[in-house]
Design a protein around this motif. Structure first.
Motif, short mmCIF file in Angstrom:
data_model
loop_
_atom_site.label_atom_id
_atom_site.label_comp_id
_atom_site.label_asym_id
_atom_site.label_seq_id
_atom_site.Cartn_x
_atom_site.Cartn_y
_atom_site.Cartn_z
N LYS B 61 43.53 30.29 16.98
CA LYS B 61 42.71 29.23 16.39
C LYS B 61 42.83 29.30 14.88
O LYS B 61 42.67 30.35 14.27
CB LYS B 61 41.25 29.40 16.81
CG LYS B 61 40.30 28.37 16.23
CD LYS B 61 40.42 27.05 16.93
CE LYS B 61 39.58 25.99 16.24
NZ LYS B 61 39.81 24.65 16.80
N LYS B 62 43.11 28.13 14.29
CA LYS B 62 43.23 28.03 12.85
C LYS B 62 42.18 27.08 12.33
O LYS B 62 41.94 26.03 12.93
CB LYS B 62 44.61 27.43 12.50
CG LYS B 62 45.61 28.40 11.93
CD LYS B 62 46.83 27.62 11.51
CE LYS B 62 47.89 28.52 10.93
NZ LYS B 62 49.07 27.75 10.53
N PHE B 63 41.52 27.42 11.22
CA PHE B 63 40.68 26.46 10.53
C PHE B 63 41.34 26.23 9.18
O PHE B 63 41.31 27.10 8.32
CB PHE B 63 39.27 26.99 10.34
CG PHE B 63 38.48 27.02 11.62
CD1 PHE B 63 37.97 25.84 12.16
CD2 PHE B 63 38.25 28.21 12.28
CE1 PHE B 63 37.25 25.87 13.33
CE2 PHE B 63 37.51 28.24 13.46
CZ PHE B 63 37.02 27.06 13.99
N GLY B 64 41.96 25.08 9.00
CA GLY B 64 42.71 24.83 7.79
C GLY B 64 43.87 25.79 7.73
O GLY B 64 44.71 25.82 8.63
N LEU B 102 32.46 24.98 22.72
CA LEU B 102 32.04 24.34 21.48
C LEU B 102 33.18 24.29 20.46
O LEU B 102 33.05 23.70 19.40
CB LEU B 102 30.83 25.07 20.90
CG LEU B 102 29.61 25.09 21.83
CD1 LEU B 102 28.54 26.02 21.30
CD2 LEU B 102 29.05 23.70 22.02
N GLU B 103 34.29 24.95 20.80
CA GLU B 103 35.54 24.84 20.03
C GLU B 103 36.67 24.79 21.04
O GLU B 103 36.52 25.28 22.16
CB GLU B 103 35.76 26.06 19.12
CG GLU B 103 34.66 26.36 18.14
CD GLU B 103 34.73 25.54 16.88
OE1 GLU B 103 35.68 24.74 16.74
OE2 GLU B 103 33.83 25.69 16.05
N ILE B 104 37.80 24.25 20.61
CA ILE B 104 38.98 24.25 21.47
C ILE B 104 40.05 25.08 20.77
O ILE B 104 40.27 24.91 19.57
CB ILE B 104 39.49 22.81 21.69
CG1 ILE B 104 38.48 22.04 22.55
CG2 ILE B 104 40.85 22.80 22.37
CD1 ILE B 104 38.81 20.59 22.70
N PRO B 105 40.69 26.01 21.48
CA PRO B 105 41.73 26.80 20.83
C PRO B 105 42.96 25.95 20.52
O PRO B 105 43.20 24.95 21.20
CB PRO B 105 42.05 27.88 21.87
CG PRO B 105 41.66 27.28 23.17
CD PRO B 105 40.52 26.37 22.90
N ASP B 106 43.72 26.34 19.48
CA ASP B 106 44.96 25.62 19.18
C ASP B 106 46.00 25.92 20.26
O ASP B 106 46.71 25.05 20.72
CB ASP B 106 45.51 26.06 17.81
CG ASP B 106 44.52 25.72 16.70
OD1 ASP B 106 43.75 24.77 16.88
OD2 ASP B 106 44.53 26.42 15.68
N GLY B 260 40.55 38.63 13.21
CA GLY B 260 41.08 37.70 14.20
C GLY B 260 41.87 38.32 15.31
O GLY B 260 42.47 37.62 16.13
N ARG B 261 41.95 39.64 15.34
CA ARG B 261 42.67 40.30 16.43
C ARG B 261 41.73 41.22 17.19
O ARG B 261 40.76 41.72 16.64
CB ARG B 261 43.81 41.16 15.87
CG ARG B 261 44.96 40.38 15.34
CD ARG B 261 46.00 41.34 14.79
NE ARG B 261 46.89 40.66 13.89
CZ ARG B 261 47.89 39.87 14.29
NH1 ARG B 261 48.11 39.70 15.58
NH2 ARG B 261 48.65 39.27 13.42
#
Lengths: 298, 391
Positions: B61-64, B102-106, B260-261
């Motif tokens: 998942k990336k935000f920007g 509530l979020e979708i993974p990339d 993130g890991r």
């Protein structure tokens, strides 16, 4: 010796605190007394008075004006005045409702912009306030004039005869009034939407809520403070509004504001005008009471 | 057998709910005939699905420009308590939100049982979340708050009442039904949030740092209660926290996250006893890290030769020992003994924290002895207590 207390960090005697309070409040109270309470009482008294031969107030008190307002005259009963009152109420209701429906998406749109763009949009929303209301209403004459796109479209759809304007009438009144009142709903609503706790929306979604339920349970209660201000700021002036219906409604769409203005102007029947004003005030108070009781129940 | 009770309650609710003898379970339709004893078969069928738990497959998942989650593979076993542990900003909350919908993974999949639910909207998932700030509906009273999910799914009133009342009882909230959230204390609000999620009998309960708003004493109490509740209900709980004590108290399994890991996963005691990296060793409890070079049956270090239980895979690397694993001896031990001078003593009531020089080791001991600054003591770093890190 009066008692010394600490008032939000300030050490002061109770007596001087009281004096200061009175000094601050007195001008406001005086203003209200002089320009609101006393005139209202006078208006109430005048509403029971009669009309002289030349239109002057005659101090013979009775319920004649109220009987007339309710429709009883020498020639039997007519509902004309009640219809005008009822029409004003309904018009104000629908104008408020339409303004609310239009304002919700608008408020969410503005609140979701970046802070910089937000101010641009808010300014656009406020700009009409800088222009005189009469001039703004006149602008509608041009927009709705015959042979211009809107009137042509309406003529094409056979809603009006060819070559006639879209005014006067209910449609023009609604257009004009919504354009005036939209910012009054959108701005307070925006301030509520901006503070919206989106976690509640997520919680509602997580708890299987449908879109309607999300709005009713997670969004509406949170935006209710702004919405209430918007509704009151729109409904109350809209019910007695004068300029816009006078110009855009004409004789085809008489509202109570125009009726009152007529009594104080052309008809020169101040006593009857006062009675209608009292009726309007009661109607407004009644509506507000109904609204708050309903809102409280919810 | 673990799930029989759970499936039973689910199916029973379906029986009340659905007269057509079909149960829709995660989008799969099951028909059954109650008269022919098919219900039991149905339980087994659904039970097999449930046993698979929740699996995350390669979540990114990336935000920007920020990569919040990088290639997350994780399994939450059914009926177990899993904790995502990590410092703030490590992506643990994002991961939880992905599980909640509530979020979708990339990239990557979220699999519940045997079904891919990556793109399933939150309101369709049999997963409920307890938010960090509880997100109780302020205009609804406690009963209505707890009943919210059941009402949204249009359960009959009688069943709603029964289930809400049961949850009120389990979470000791009786008598609060008619209060509003703002009239409750932090601990009570938290229990309401728990009840509101649990009343839906979700497959997985997610908890987003639910104890961060409680004071230390209450937190310790609630942790134990939460653990008990999970063991009683035998549901899958996934908790997000940055509090390592909390993770150890409540969890069956811990997944330690950083940037993130997922750095390490395993049973709580396993992760504590055998940390694989310096980060895990220091984040989960305190640790003495000793660098050394492999040689003979152990490693050569600045503080002397240390014998190990098995040889590490590296030549130059680190071993870790927790302060409470170091033993204080009267005489110099024959294996891995070190002499040190007491440089600092911190009294903690039930134990002492001692820092030794020049070896720079921290020792925790509950043995009462009148240590003084400057005392020379002997310590033993037993080979079986030395955890060999991956590098």
């Amino acid at each position: 010796m009066s008692k010394i207390i600490v008032w939000y960090g300030e050490i002061i005697s109770e007596k001087s605190l009281l004096k200061r309070g009175v000094a601050f409040i007195a001008p406001g109270i005086l203003w209200l007394m002089l320009f609101l309470i006393i005139p209202s009482v006078l208006l109430a008294i005048a509403s029971f008075a009669g009309r002289g031969e030349y239109g002057e107030l005659v101090w013979e008190f009775g319920f004649e004006n109220y009987k007339r307002l309710a429709g009883f005259s020498l020639f039997g009963w007519t509902g004309d005045y009640l219809i005008i009152l009822w029409r004003s109420l309904i018009t104000a209701f629908f104008i408020t409702l339409l303004s609310v429906i239009l304002s919700y998406p608008l408020a969410f749109f503005i609140a979701s912009r970046s802070p910089k763009k937000r101010y641009i949009w808010l300014t656009i929303l406020i700009i009409p306030f800088w222009t005189n209301m009469v001039i703004r209403t006149y602008a509608w004459f041009i927009i709705l004039a015959p042979d211009l796109p809107f009137a042509k479209l309406a003529a094409f759809l056979k809603l009006i005869p060819n070559g006639s304007p879209l005014y006067p009438g209910a449609f023009a009144v609604y257009l004009g009034m919504i354009s005036i009142f939209l910012p009054f709903v959108a701005l307070p609503l925006y301030s509520s939407v901006e503070k919206l706790n989106w976690e509640l929306v997520e919680a509602a979604r997580d708890l299987y809520a449908s879109k309607t339920r999300i709005f009713m349970q997670a969004i509406l209660p949170q935006t209710l403070p702004g919405l209430s201000i918007g509704i009151i700021l729109t409904f109350v002036p809209a019910i007695g509004t004068f300029v816009t219906p006078d110009m855009l409604g004409g004789a085809k769409y008489m509202l109570v504001g125009n009726l009152i203005a007529n009594q104080f102007g052309a008809s020169r029947d101040w006593a009857f005008g006062a009675a209608i004003s009292m009726g309007l005030s009661l109607l407004t108070l009644g509506s507000l009471y109904f609204y708050t009781v309903k809102a409280k129940k919810k | 057998m673990l799930y029989n009770k759970e499936i039973y309650s689910f199916a029973r609710q379906c029986e009340n709910f659905n007269r057509r003898n079909t149960v829709v379970f995660r989008g799969l339709k099951f028909s059954y005939n109650a008269a022919n004893g098919q219900i039991k078969k149905l339980y087994n069928k659904i039970g097999n699905i449930l046993k698979n738990g929740l699996t995350l497959e390669g979540i990114n998942k990336k935000f920007g420009e920020t990569e919040t989650l990088k290639h997350i593979w994780l399994k939450a076993k059914a009926g177990k308590f899993l904790t995502l542990l990590g410092p703030s900003g490590c992506g643990k909350t994002t991961l939880l939100r992905i599980i909640a919908g509530l979020e979708i993974p990339d990239i990557g999949k979220v699999i519940l049982g045997n079904q891919d639910i990556t793109m399933m909207p939150a309101e369709k998932r049999e997963i409920n979340i307890v938010f960090q700030n509880y997100a109780l509906f302020p205009h609804l009273n406690i009963f209505e708050n707890i009943a919210f999910g059941l009402k949204a799914r249009k359960f009959p009133k009688a069943i709603i009442k029964k289930r809400v009342e049961k949850k009120l009882e389990v979470l000791a909230l009786q008598g609060f039904e008619n209060r509003r959230p703002h009239q409750l204390s932090g601990g009570q609000k938290q229990r309401v949030a728990l009840a509101r999620a649990l009343v839906n009998e979700p497959e997985v309960l997610l908890l987003d740092e639910p104890m961060s708003a409680l004071d230390a004493r209450l937190r310790a109490k609630v942790q134990v209660e939460l653990r008990r509740l999970q063991q009683k209900l035998q549901k899958t709980f996934i908790l997000v926290t940055h509090d390592q004590d909390e993770a150890l108290v409540v969890s069956d399994h811990i997944a330690v996250m950083k940037e993130g890991r997922i750095i390490q996963t395993g049973a709580a005691s396993e992760v504590y006893d055998n940390p694989k990296t310096e980060f895990v060793a220091e984040f989960l409890g305190a640790a003495n890290l000793i660098k050394g070079e492999a040689s003979g049956e152990g490693i050569k270090t600045e503080i002397g030769f240390l014998k190990l239980k098995k040889m590490p895979a590296w030549i130059n690397g680190t071993v870790a020992i927790r302060p409470e694993w170091i033993k204080i001896r009267e005489t110099m031990p024959s294996i891995n003994g070190i002499k040190g001078k007491v440089a600092e003593i911190i009294y903690r009531g039930s134990e002492f924290d001692i820092r030794l020089q020049p070896c720079n080791l921290r020792v925790k001991t509950s043995a009462y002895r009148n240590f003084k600054q400057g005392d020379e003591i002997f310590i033993e770093l037993a080979p079986e207590e030395l955890a060999i890190l991956d590098e």
